[in-house]
Design a protein around this motif. Structure first.
Motif, PDB file in Angstrom:
ATOM      1  N   GLY A   1       0.775  -1.229   0.000  1.00 42.67           N
ATOM      2  CA  GLY A   1       0.000   0.000   0.000  1.00 42.67           C
ATOM      3  C   GLY A   1       0.807   1.280   0.000  1.00 42.67           C
ATOM      4  N   ALA A   2       2.143   1.164   0.025  1.00 41.92           N
ATOM      5  CA  ALA A   2       2.999   2.349   0.100  1.00 41.92           C
ATOM      6  C   ALA A   2       3.708   2.607  -1.225  1.00 41.92           C
ATOM      7  N   ARG A   3       4.006   3.873  -1.474  1.00 42.24           N
ATOM      8  CA  ARG A   3       4.709   4.268  -2.691  1.00 42.24           C
ATOM      9  C   ARG A   3       6.221   4.131  -2.503  1.00 42.24           C
TER      10      ARG A   3
ATOM     11  N   PRO B   1      16.211  -5.317  -1.635  1.00 44.44           N
ATOM     12  CA  PRO B   1      16.381  -6.763  -1.469  1.00 44.44           C
ATOM     13  C   PRO B   1      15.545  -7.293  -0.313  1.00 44.44           C
ATOM     14  N   THR B   2      15.114  -8.535  -0.433  1.00 42.55           N
ATOM     15  CA  THR B   2      14.198  -9.120   0.550  1.00 42.55           C
ATOM     16  C   THR B   2      14.670  -8.983   2.004  1.00 42.55           C
ATOM     17  N   PRO B   3      15.937  -9.267   2.340  1.00 39.99           N
ATOM     18  CA  PRO B   3      16.356  -9.116   3.735  1.00 39.99           C
ATOM     19  C   PRO B   3      16.187  -7.685   4.262  1.00 39.99           C
TER      20      PRO B   3
ATOM     21  N   MET C   1      13.698  -6.149   7.225  1.00 45.15           N
ATOM     22  CA  MET C   1      14.175  -5.241   8.278  1.00 45.15           C
ATOM     23  C   MET C   1      13.245  -4.043   8.415  1.00 45.15           C
ATOM     24  N   VAL C   2      12.806  -3.526   7.284  1.00 42.47           N
ATOM     25  CA  VAL C   2      11.899  -2.371   7.285  1.00 42.47           C
ATOM     26  C   VAL C   2      10.554  -2.739   7.895  1.00 42.47           C
ATOM     27  N   ILE C   3      10.033  -3.904   7.517  1.00 37.66           N
ATOM     28  CA  ILE C   3       8.746  -4.362   8.047  1.00 37.66           C
ATOM     29  C   ILE C   3       8.822  -4.523   9.564  1.00 37.66           C
ATOM     30  N   ASP C   4       9.904  -5.131  10.050  1.00 38.47           N
ATOM     31  CA  ASP C   4      10.080  -5.321  11.495  1.00 38.47           C
ATOM     32  C   ASP C   4      10.227  -3.985  12.217  1.00 38.47           C
ATOM     33  N   ALA C   5      10.932  -3.052  11.586  1.00 39.60           N
ATOM     34  CA  ALA C   5      11.160  -1.747  12.213  1.00 39.60           C
ATOM     35  C   ALA C   5       9.857  -0.979  12.398  1.00 39.60           C
ATOM     36  N   LYS C   6       8.948  -1.133  11.454  1.00 39.02           N
ATOM     37  CA  LYS C   6       7.675  -0.408  11.531  1.00 39.02           C
ATOM     38  C   LYS C   6       6.799  -0.885  12.688  1.00 39.02           C
TER      39      LYS C   6
END
Length: 202
Positions: free
Chosen positions: A129-131, A153-155, A159-164
């Motif tokens: 859902g994000a640009r 890259p997937t890793p 990291m970004v998903i976990d940080a959010k």
């Protein structure tokens, strides 16, 4: 959201710029204390300055492995369109690799468009859902989508998903950890991801 017409992609691609022009655009904007998009704040200018230096380093350092080069050379004519912005850190870390990769096959036409000036196209390639950028759209000669890659890259994406999910995230330290990951990884992960992408479409 309705699917974007082929004519819109054709129009955007015709106006898009090649890698050398993209790099020159960033340097010329920095000379005027500006960046791409509408936000020319000090922070965005600083991000762009650091990104320009990152791309300078990657342009000199990237060394593609032989397997990936051989796979690239076997590809038929394609059009690669990257959605990006000069201030985006992930774009600076990954775009030089994309440029080096495309250069291995003279039939790959790689071009760049700015996200904020092409939201109609950007909104067809959202990430959760994000640009998020950069996004590479791999198309055949008739502008049919064959594959996409991005925004990182997937890793790193994980990291970004976990940080959010963290309420006490140290944003500055997190961003530093992302750039450290790129420095240590040296494009190994993105290279493996592209081997898989290319095998699927060819």
């Amino acid at each position: 959201m309705p699917e974007i017409s082929t004519s819109k992609k054709v129009e955007a691609f015709k106006k898009a710029i090649d890698y050398a022009s993209y790099r020159n655009l960033i340097k010329s904007l920095l000379a005027e204390n500006q960046t791409t998009g509408d936000n020319h704040s000090e922070a965005m200018i600083n991000y762009t300055f650091m990104n320009d230096r990152r791309m300078d380093r990657w342009d000199k350092k990237i060394d593609l492995d032989a397997d990936l080069v051989n796979i690239m050379k076997g590809l038929p004519p394609m059009k690669w369109m990257v959605i990006t912005e000069a201030w985006c850190g992930d774009a600076a870390q990954n775009i030089p690799f994309l440029a080096k990769l495309a250069k291995e096959n003279e039939n790959i036409d790689l071009r760049f468009i700015m996200r904020d000036a092409n939201l109609e196209i950007m909104d067809q390639y959202l990430t959760n859902g994000a640009r998020s950028i950069p996004i590479l759209i791999v198309m055949d000669q008739d502008f049919n989508d064959l594959a996409t890659w991005g925004p990182r890259p997937t890793p790193v994406q994980n990291m970004v998903i976990d940080a959010k999910k963290k309420t006490d995230l140290d944003q500055t330290a997190f961003i530093e950890s992302i750039h450290k990951w790129y420095a240590v990884n040296k494009n190994q992960t993105i290279a493996e991801e592209f081997k898989e992408i290319i095998k699927k479409i060819h």
